[in-house]
Design a protein around this motif. Sequence first.
Motif, mmCIF file in Angstrom:
data_model
loop_
_atom_site.group_PDB
_atom_site.id
_atom_site.type_symbol
_atom_site.label_atom_id
_atom_site.label_comp_id
_atom_site.label_asym_id
_atom_site.label_seq_id
_atom_site.Cartn_x
_atom_site.Cartn_y
_atom_site.Cartn_z
ATOM 1 N N GLY A 123 -2.524 23.445 -137.793
ATOM 2 C CA GLY A 123 -2.765 23.939 -139.136
ATOM 3 C C GLY A 123 -2.484 22.952 -140.239
ATOM 4 N N GLN A 124 -2.678 21.671 -139.983
ATOM 5 C CA GLN A 124 -2.501 20.643 -141.002
ATOM 6 C C GLN A 124 -3.830 19.962 -141.274
ATOM 7 O OE1 GLN A 124 0.428 18.110 -139.228
ATOM 8 N NE2 GLN A 124 2.104 19.561 -139.516
ATOM 9 N N GLY A 125 -4.059 19.536 -142.493
ATOM 10 C CA GLY A 125 -5.266 18.804 -142.822
ATOM 11 C C GLY A 125 -6.484 19.691 -142.957
ATOM 12 N N MET A 126 -7.655 19.048 -142.871
ATOM 13 C CA MET A 126 -8.937 19.720 -143.063
ATOM 14 C C MET A 126 -9.775 19.654 -141.792
ATOM 15 S SD MET A 126 -8.902 20.718 -146.235
ATOM 16 C CE MET A 126 -7.974 20.394 -147.741
ATOM 17 N N HIS A 127 -10.686 20.608 -141.631
ATOM 18 C CA HIS A 127 -11.634 20.559 -140.519
ATOM 19 C C HIS A 127 -12.563 19.360 -140.702
ATOM 20 C CE1 HIS A 127 -10.758 24.267 -138.365
ATOM 21 N NE2 HIS A 127 -10.665 24.904 -139.513
ATOM 22 N N VAL A 128 -12.769 18.589 -139.636
ATOM 23 C CA VAL A 128 -13.624 17.401 -139.714
ATOM 24 C C VAL A 128 -15.046 17.697 -139.249
ATOM 25 C CG1 VAL A 128 -11.730 15.769 -139.534
ATOM 26 C CG2 VAL A 128 -12.783 16.646 -137.451
ATOM 27 N N TRP A 129 -15.295 18.896 -138.747
ATOM 28 C CA TRP A 129 -16.638 19.363 -138.424
ATOM 29 C C TRP A 129 -16.650 20.880 -138.559
ATOM 30 C CZ3 TRP A 129 -14.707 15.824 -134.427
ATOM 31 C CH2 TRP A 129 -13.826 16.422 -133.527
ATOM 32 N N SER A 130 -17.788 21.497 -138.281
ATOM 33 C CA SER A 130 -17.946 22.940 -138.474
ATOM 34 C C SER A 130 -18.237 23.632 -137.156
ATOM 35 C CB SER A 130 -19.109 23.218 -139.453
ATOM 36 O OG SER A 130 -18.870 22.648 -140.718
ATOM 37 N N GLY A 131 -18.004 24.948 -137.124
ATOM 38 C CA GLY A 131 -18.317 25.770 -135.961
ATOM 39 C C GLY A 131 -19.057 27.013 -136.402
ATOM 40 N N VAL A 132 -20.155 27.331 -135.724
ATOM 41 C CA VAL A 132 -20.962 28.493 -136.058
ATOM 42 C C VAL A 132 -21.286 29.247 -134.773
ATOM 43 C CG1 VAL A 132 -23.159 27.234 -135.871
ATOM 44 C CG2 VAL A 132 -23.024 29.281 -137.313
ATOM 45 N N ALA A 133 -21.398 30.564 -134.854
ATOM 46 C CA ALA A 133 -21.742 31.360 -133.680
ATOM 47 C C ALA A 133 -23.219 31.171 -133.354
ATOM 48 C CB ALA A 133 -21.434 32.833 -133.939
ATOM 49 N N ALA A 134 -23.505 30.621 -132.177
ATOM 50 C CA ALA A 134 -24.890 30.468 -131.725
ATOM 51 C C ALA A 134 -25.378 31.737 -131.049
ATOM 52 C CB ALA A 134 -25.004 29.283 -130.764
ATOM 53 N N ALA A 135 -24.460 32.644 -130.760
ATOM 54 C CA ALA A 135 -24.754 33.973 -130.223
ATOM 55 C C ALA A 135 -23.605 34.869 -130.681
ATOM 56 C CB ALA A 135 -24.841 33.941 -128.695
ATOM 57 N N ASN A 136 -23.823 36.174 -130.655
ATOM 58 C CA ASN A 136 -22.726 37.077 -130.996
ATOM 59 C C ASN A 136 -21.524 36.736 -130.110
ATOM 60 O OD1 ASN A 136 -24.362 38.339 -132.834
ATOM 61 N ND2 ASN A 136 -24.800 40.103 -131.534
ATOM 62 N N SER A 137 -20.379 36.511 -130.722
ATOM 63 C CA SER A 137 -19.224 35.990 -129.988
ATOM 64 C C SER A 137 -17.960 36.763 -130.325
ATOM 65 C CB SER A 137 -19.009 34.507 -130.327
ATOM 66 O OG SER A 137 -20.166 33.738 -130.052
ATOM 67 N N VAL A 138 -17.004 36.711 -129.397
ATOM 68 C CA VAL A 138 -15.666 37.239 -129.627
ATOM 69 C C VAL A 138 -14.698 36.086 -129.444
ATOM 70 C CG1 VAL A 138 -13.887 38.869 -128.885
ATOM 71 C CG2 VAL A 138 -16.304 39.548 -128.817
#
Length: 258
Positions: free
Chosen positions: A117-132
């Motif tokens: 939980g330190q710093g910033m995200h260096v890339w992104s994540g997106v749901a390519a399908a409905n996910s849990v």
Amino acid sequence: MLSPQASGASRATGSLLLSNTAPAQALLLTENAALANGPPLLLQRLSLKEREEVLKEGQRRVVYRGKMLFSQGTPHDGIFLIESGRIRVFYIAPSGREITLAYWHAGNFVGGPELFGQGMHVWSGVAAANSVVVHLSGKALRGLIARMPALAIGLIEGLTFKGKCYSALAQMLGTRSVTERLAHLLLHLCDTYGVPEGDTVAIGTALTHADLAHMVGATRQWVTISLKRLQAQGILSTEKSKIVVHQLDALHAMRGGT
């Protein structure tokens, strides 16, 4: 954006995160066959009781297809365990161009390389399908690691695997032409999702031309034109929901630069 379903392990009972019966899967651009087989399950070294304890510390959420899980440049806070579905991790350049780093499936975690939980995200994540997913905050993760050395080992193994994946991607982008990369990706999809149909192999995955372009580092228009050229040569044919490969040898030759 995220739809909370439950916190803790009570709603996750019976999930893949509690089992040790199937390997984690991933879709990524690599020439290393060992990486193409996917990473080890994050929680595989833990006892059932320890896995339940990990999930109790997390927040279980549903992420619908197309919704962002985390975004490049935003504050980081822990990781996400994928219980079901598929998460695409990608980087956006200042020009707006995207490159897909990998598609991660159930049993993997995303949100690194930072863990606590330190710093910033260096890339992104997106749901390519409905996910849990199960979100573990940096504070919760730090406490769990202090009590469970096996979890620390699993995280190190996972980060090592991801580091090798992204190194392999950088090597391919730097040493292979875009045509060679497209041929390699099509062959990889044949191995992963292909269904033999006589002398052909049908790829049934629902990847769009834009998805393919983001994986090989090209534009959607280039991929569309290239697939049409391969179809005109009789190497493959495209249908609404699948690609049918007629000449695997031709794709192997393209991958080798011939």
